[in-house]
Motif scaffolding. Structure first.
Motif, PDB file in Angstrom:
ATOM      1  N   VAL A  33      -5.142   5.250   0.958  1.00  0.00           N
ATOM      2  CA  VAL A  33      -4.328   4.675   2.024  1.00  0.00           C
ATOM      3  C   VAL A  33      -5.177   3.711   2.847  1.00  0.00           C
ATOM      4  CG1 VAL A  33      -2.957   6.795   2.114  1.00  0.00           C
ATOM      5  CG2 VAL A  33      -4.819   6.477   3.749  1.00  0.00           C
ATOM      6  N   SER A  34      -4.519   2.964   3.723  1.00  0.00           N
ATOM      7  CA  SER A  34      -5.190   1.944   4.538  1.00  0.00           C
ATOM      8  C   SER A  34      -5.063   2.270   6.021  1.00  0.00           C
ATOM      9  CB  SER A  34      -4.596   0.563   4.248  1.00  0.00           C
ATOM     10  OG  SER A  34      -4.809   0.194   2.906  1.00  0.00           O
ATOM     11  N   LYS A  56      -9.571  -0.601   7.139  1.00  0.00           N
ATOM     12  CA  LYS A  56     -10.371   0.166   6.195  1.00  0.00           C
ATOM     13  C   LYS A  56      -9.469   0.820   5.159  1.00  0.00           C
ATOM     14  CE  LYS A  56     -14.082   1.127   9.482  1.00  0.00           C
ATOM     15  NZ  LYS A  56     -14.891   2.154  10.187  1.00  0.00           N
ATOM     16  N   ARG A  57     -10.075   1.094   4.013  1.00  0.00           N
ATOM     17  CA  ARG A  57      -9.367   1.781   2.941  1.00  0.00           C
ATOM     18  C   ARG A  57     -10.128   3.065   2.624  1.00  0.00           C
ATOM     19  NH1 ARG A  57      -5.539  -0.374  -0.133  1.00  0.00           N
ATOM     20  NH2 ARG A  57      -6.174  -2.488   0.410  1.00  0.00           N
ATOM     21  N   ASP A  95       0.836  -1.202   0.000  1.00  0.00           N
ATOM     22  CA  ASP A  95       0.000   0.000   0.000  1.00  0.00           C
ATOM     23  C   ASP A  95       0.870   1.250   0.000  1.00  0.00           C
ATOM     24  OD1 ASP A  95      -2.474  -1.219  -0.053  1.00  0.00           O
ATOM     25  OD2 ASP A  95      -2.630  -1.345   2.118  1.00  0.00           O
ATOM     26  N   ALA A  96       0.254   2.394  -0.281  1.00  0.00           N
ATOM     27  CA  ALA A  96       0.982   3.665  -0.219  1.00  0.00           C
ATOM     28  C   ALA A  96       1.304   4.032   1.218  1.00  0.00           C
ATOM     29  CB  ALA A  96       0.151   4.779  -0.860  1.00  0.00           C
ATOM     30  N   LEU A  97       0.326   3.900   2.090  1.00  0.00           N
ATOM     31  CA  LEU A  97       0.479   4.337   3.477  1.00  0.00           C
ATOM     32  C   LEU A  97      -0.444   3.506   4.356  1.00  0.00           C
ATOM     33  CD1 LEU A  97       2.196   6.849   4.468  1.00  0.00           C
ATOM     34  CD2 LEU A  97       0.012   8.020   4.787  1.00  0.00           C
TER      35      LEU A  97
END
Length: 441
Positions: free
Chosen positions: A266-267, A247-248, A213-215
């Motif tokens: 982000v997640s 959650k996203r 993921d990105a963050l």
């Protein structure tokens, strides 16, 4: 475990280390070594020689120890000085059994560690290979980075490890924007700004190449995080201790110095999933491959710096799998393919009507089988009737064995409104389904 999500693992050991590993050293006269990598779902996979046997490893700066997961196809590997241990990490379940092996030789071209400890996961269900599409035998992290200057070139998909850090810094620093990092509990951290719910928050983040993921932003970190709307619940991955859920959502932005990203996805892992994380003070989450790949990176653990410059991926949009389908490689099958012959000695072949027939022959090849490992609740795939366990025969009229797992996942991230036609096998019957990709954010 979904391709797009984190392979971020944290390791607690039931045994303690009495002697420090010497680390990777260069052969005399060797100035650098170049290591190619495969980039799959924002994760880097490299080949490592373990006691003379080539294995595929995830390069994960979020783990300290070197971990072996699946050796089903590498039975010839031998290990030294083995003892039983317990492994614990991300997820909500208990610790799992494992082995520790000392004095193993890990090597690359001109770079080796003759006294390397590895930790072996005995549970064969803990296996990344089916969710990646290539064999994944292990994970390597801190001990790869700790002694040398390492350049990660996402644009060219290669890693360069340098012997002379000072000389290399003089040559390359002007091309990179440099930031300080801290190495705490054998992991790298740095500060960035998270723009969340109309607030800019300076945030200490783990630099985690093993997170796709990105963050990741921890919901129970200080200050407390309120997940923005809209959002949806999703399975984020699997750690040593079980599933990671959360959650996203889309946030306002991320700032790394003067580098800015608008509305990234982000997640937000839930508190139960990260309860086993031995956090450093002030940490708010992790930076993963979806963001890191947007830079070419010069990371220096000994001098605690990281250099960034834009890669060819810098301006790519942030996206996610809008179908809600979690795919896995479910083995292989023999497939008959028609191969046209390149040359013909005579005038060719003719059928009874006098029509010329192109010469051909049949070839049988092993091809992958893809199945649905899970479906996100209320997603387009669930609403149209697809189910966990369905074997995918074709997508939009193309046989799935012609794709790689990465290519199918990319197809499911294309754009909102794209119509997808799935033919699947379920209980010995062929069924057809249709749905449109839907952006829930």
């Amino acid at each position: 475990m979904k391709l797009r999500i984190a392979f971020w693992l944290f390791l607690l050991l039931s045994t303690c280390r009495l002697w420090a590993q010497e680390g990777f050293v260069f052969e005399p006269g060797k100035r650098k070594t170049v290591i190619p990598f495969q980039l799959i779902n924002n994760l880097m996979f490299i080949e490592v020689q373990v006691n003379g046997v080539p294995l595929h490893f995830l390069l994960d700066s979020g783990v300290e120890e070197t971990i072996l997961l699946s050796l089903e196809d590498k039975s010839e590997v031998r290990f030294n000085q083995v003892e039983k241990i317990k492994l614990r990490g991300l997820g909500s379940a208990d610790a799992i059994d494992g082995l520790k092996s000392s004095d193993n030789v890990l090597s690359f071209d001109g770079l080796s560690d003759p006294h390397h400890d590895v930790y072996i996961v005995l549970d064969q269900d803990f296996n990344f290979s089916s969710h990646i599409g290539i064999p994944v035998n292990g994970i390597i992290g801190y001990h790869f980075f700790k002694d040398h200057l390492v350049q990660i070139n996402y644009s060219k998909r290669k890693i360069i490890v340098y012997n002379d850090a000072a000389k290399t810094h003089q040559k390359l620093d002007k091309k990179f924007v440099t930031f300080p990092i801290s190495i705490e509990k054998s992991k790298p951290y740095f500060e960035l700004n998270v723009l969340l719910n109309n607030q800019k928050q300076s945030s200490k983040m783990l630099i985690d190449t093993g997170n796709s993921d990105a963050l990741w932003v921890f919901q129970n970190a200080e200050p407390k995080t309120q997940v923005p709307q809209p959002n949806f619940e999703e399975y984020l991955g699997r750690g040593f201790s079980g599933d990671i859920n959360g959650k996203r959502a889309k946030i306002s932005g991320i700032e790394v110095g003067d580098f800015k990203f608008v509305k990234p996805i982000v997640s937000f892992p839930d508190s139960l999933s990260v309860k086993s994380v031995n956090r450093v003070r002030g940490r708010r989450g992790s930076v993963g491959g979806e963001l890191l790949k947007r830079f070419d990176i010069l990371i220096d653990y000994p001098n605690q710096t990281i250099g960034l410059k834009k890669s060819k991926y810098f301006y790519e949009p942030f996206n996610y799998n809008m179908s809600g389908i979690e795919l896995q490689n479910d083995g292989t099958q023999w497939v008959q393919e028609t191969v046209r012959l390149a040359t013909v000695k005579s005038g060719g072949n003719f059928n009874g009507s006098g029509d010329k027939i192109e010469p051909f022959k049949y070839k049988f090849s092993l091809k992958p089988i893809f199945s649905i490992a899970g479906i996100r609740k209320n997603s387009p795939a669930e609403k149209c009737g697809l189910q966990k366990g369905d074997i995918i025969i074709s997508i939009n009229g193309v046989q799935t064995y012609k794709y790689s797992l990465q290519q199918i996942n990319d197809l499911l991230k294309t754009h909102e409104g794209k119509t997808m036609y799935f033919k699947v096998e379920r209980g010995g019957k062929n069924l057809e389904f249709q749905f449109e990709l839907q952006n829930e954010l």
